[in-house]
Enzyme design. Structure first.
Site, short mmCIF file in Angstrom:
data_model
loop_
_atom_site.label_atom_id
_atom_site.label_comp_id
_atom_site.label_asym_id
_atom_site.label_seq_id
_atom_site.Cartn_x
_atom_site.Cartn_y
_atom_site.Cartn_z
N HIS A 142 0.92 -1.19 -0.01
CA HIS A 142 -0.03 0.17 0.01
C HIS A 142 0.87 1.41 0.13
CE1 HIS A 142 -3.27 2.65 0.66
NE2 HIS A 142 -2.90 2.90 1.76
N LYS A 163 -0.70 10.71 0.58
CA LYS A 163 0.19 10.38 -0.41
C LYS A 163 -0.07 10.64 -1.58
CE LYS A 163 -0.20 5.94 1.16
NZ LYS A 163 -0.99 6.05 2.31
N ASP A 181 -1.79 3.93 -4.61
CA ASP A 181 -2.39 2.91 -3.82
C ASP A 181 -2.02 1.55 -3.62
OD1 ASP A 181 -4.30 3.97 -1.93
OD2 ASP A 181 -6.08 3.31 -3.15
N ARG A 247 18.14 14.77 11.89
CA ARG A 247 18.37 16.41 11.84
C ARG A 247 19.82 16.52 11.04
NH1 ARG A 247 15.55 19.35 15.87
NH2 ARG A 247 16.60 20.86 14.69
#
Lengths: 322, 88
Positions: A142, A163, A181, A247
């Protein structure tokens, strides 16, 4: 994975491989269980130890000339010793005629005997590609797959996180949709996975509040592509205050899909964040790494060198009482 | 994780409208929901996923849910199948 029967092979590739059935028709339901191909040179001379009988057997000019040089009464036992082991399929290349004994054995053991017009090398190359794809490990996940600057970005994340909307925005900027999908994934080499749209899906997309759209019709052919190597997984998730996000990027995170290691980037979503631009940066940054430029490492090295230089010169100047 | 198998009993199969009913039902729950047919696994909250299962009449679909309300989710979706999506 679907089983590859001889029938299936003929259905798929009869034209391209220029195949004709010349014997053993009753065995077309037999299954090829192995992606490998064998040329039974040594086995024809009678040495059948370790003979890989479960593979597709391909006989070319060398094998056929040798068989034809044998006396008919010697030929049958040699061939029968192979057929008795249970072969899935025997193919003779260059449309060379099969000796009568071979056709009889093919029928007797219900092992399809095929002719191809192609040369042995050409046929083996094409059949390997076909069987490799058929036997490749595959899965369905998915997510949404988009080609961004030639880099395959696979978006994953919970249903409704956005998405499809990210993909739509990328398409609008000239990038290309592979599948939304349902992404079907095939492993073509140990570290190479290829994604395409699942069955029936095509280049359709669901946009919440709008419904189902056809990206190819809406944006044109340049907005889509049929398949793409998956190079980076971009995991979208809701911003969580307690979670630690990358980071520095000094260490590359990876995820494993079908045994292939793929770089993983986790992007926390929050209002006002432009995922499209971040996606383009992820794609370009991946290409830079492929070309050998790893920015966080270089930055970190430059910083360390600078500090080292300063501490050395500081020590030198301190003891300098001139 | 909770699982349940259901059979598609309406003649038209799981076409667009039934898919929407399934997806809407699944989306009411916090659990992750999957539908599985013939080894194909799709997200039960994804419209295109459920539609591309192309579950025809007579096919067997496994409903799987994982999360805090998984049992309720599986029951609710199974019920949508059992009432044949309101079709005859």
């Amino acid at each position: 994975m679907e089983a590859v029967t001889i029938e299936r092979l003929l259905e798929d590739r009869r034209q391209q491989f220029e195949l004709t059935v010349i014997g053993g028709r009753a065995g077309v339901k037999k299954r090829i269980l192995n992606a490998e191909i064998h040329r039974p040179g040594l086995a024809l001379s009678g040495y059948t130890d370790r003979y890989p009988h479960q593979r597709t057997q391909v006989l070319g000019e060398t094998e056929m000339t040798y068989l034809n040089s044998l006396r008919p009464e010697d030929r049958r036992p040699v061939l029968e010793s192979l057929y008795r082991l249970g072969l899935p399929l025997v193919v003779i290349t260059k449309n060379l005629p099969a000796p009568a004994e071979m056709e009889a054995l093919a029928d007797q053991y219900e092992t399809p005997l095929l002719n191809t017009r192609l040369s042995t090398t050409e046929f083996i190359t094409r059949l390997s590609v076909y069987l490799d794809v058929r036997f490749a490990p595959s899965t369905q996940i998915h997510g949404t797959l988009v080609d961004v600057y030639g880099v395959g970005l696979l978006y994953t994340g919970k249903s409704g996180i956005g998405k499809s909307e990210v993909a739509l925005d990328l398409i609008e900027r000239g990038h290309r949709l592979v599948a939304d999908d349902v992404v079907r994934i095939l492993r073509r080499a140990p570290q190479v996975i290829i994604g395409s749209a699942g069955e029936h899906l095509g280049h359709h997309m669901e946009i919440r509040g709008v419904g189902i759209i056809n990206v190819e019709k809406l944006f044109g052919i340049r907005a889509v592509r049929l398949q793409k190597r998956i190079e980076v997984e971009v995991r979208l998730e809701l911003w969580r205050g307690d979670a630690e996000y990358e980071r520095l990027g000094l260490e590359d995170k990876v995820t494993t899909i079908l045994g292939a290691e793929i770089p993983l980037v986790t992007i926390p979503l929050s209002p006002g964040k432009n995922i499209t631009v971040i996606s383009e940066v992820i794609a370009m940054n991946h290409m830079l790494k492929v070309y050998g430029v790893h920015t966080p490492r270089e930055f970190s090295r430059a910083l360390s060198e600078e500090m080292m230089r300063r501490s050395l010169s500081a020590g030198y100047l301190e003891s300098d009482t001139e | 994780m909770t699982e349940k198998q259901v059979t598609v009993t309406n003649p038209l199969g799981v076409h667009a409208r039934p898919s929407a009913m399934i997806v809407q039902t699944a989306s009411r729950f916090a659990s992750d929901v999957w539908l599985i047919k013939d080894g194909h696994e799709v997200n039960g909250k994804s419209m295109l996923g459920v539609m591309t299962l192309a579950a025809e009449m007579g096919s067997v679909v496994t409903i799987r849910a994982d999360g805090p309300d998984e049992e309720k989710a599986v029951e609710a979706i199974a019920k949508v199948f059992e009432m044949r999506f309101g079709e005859r």
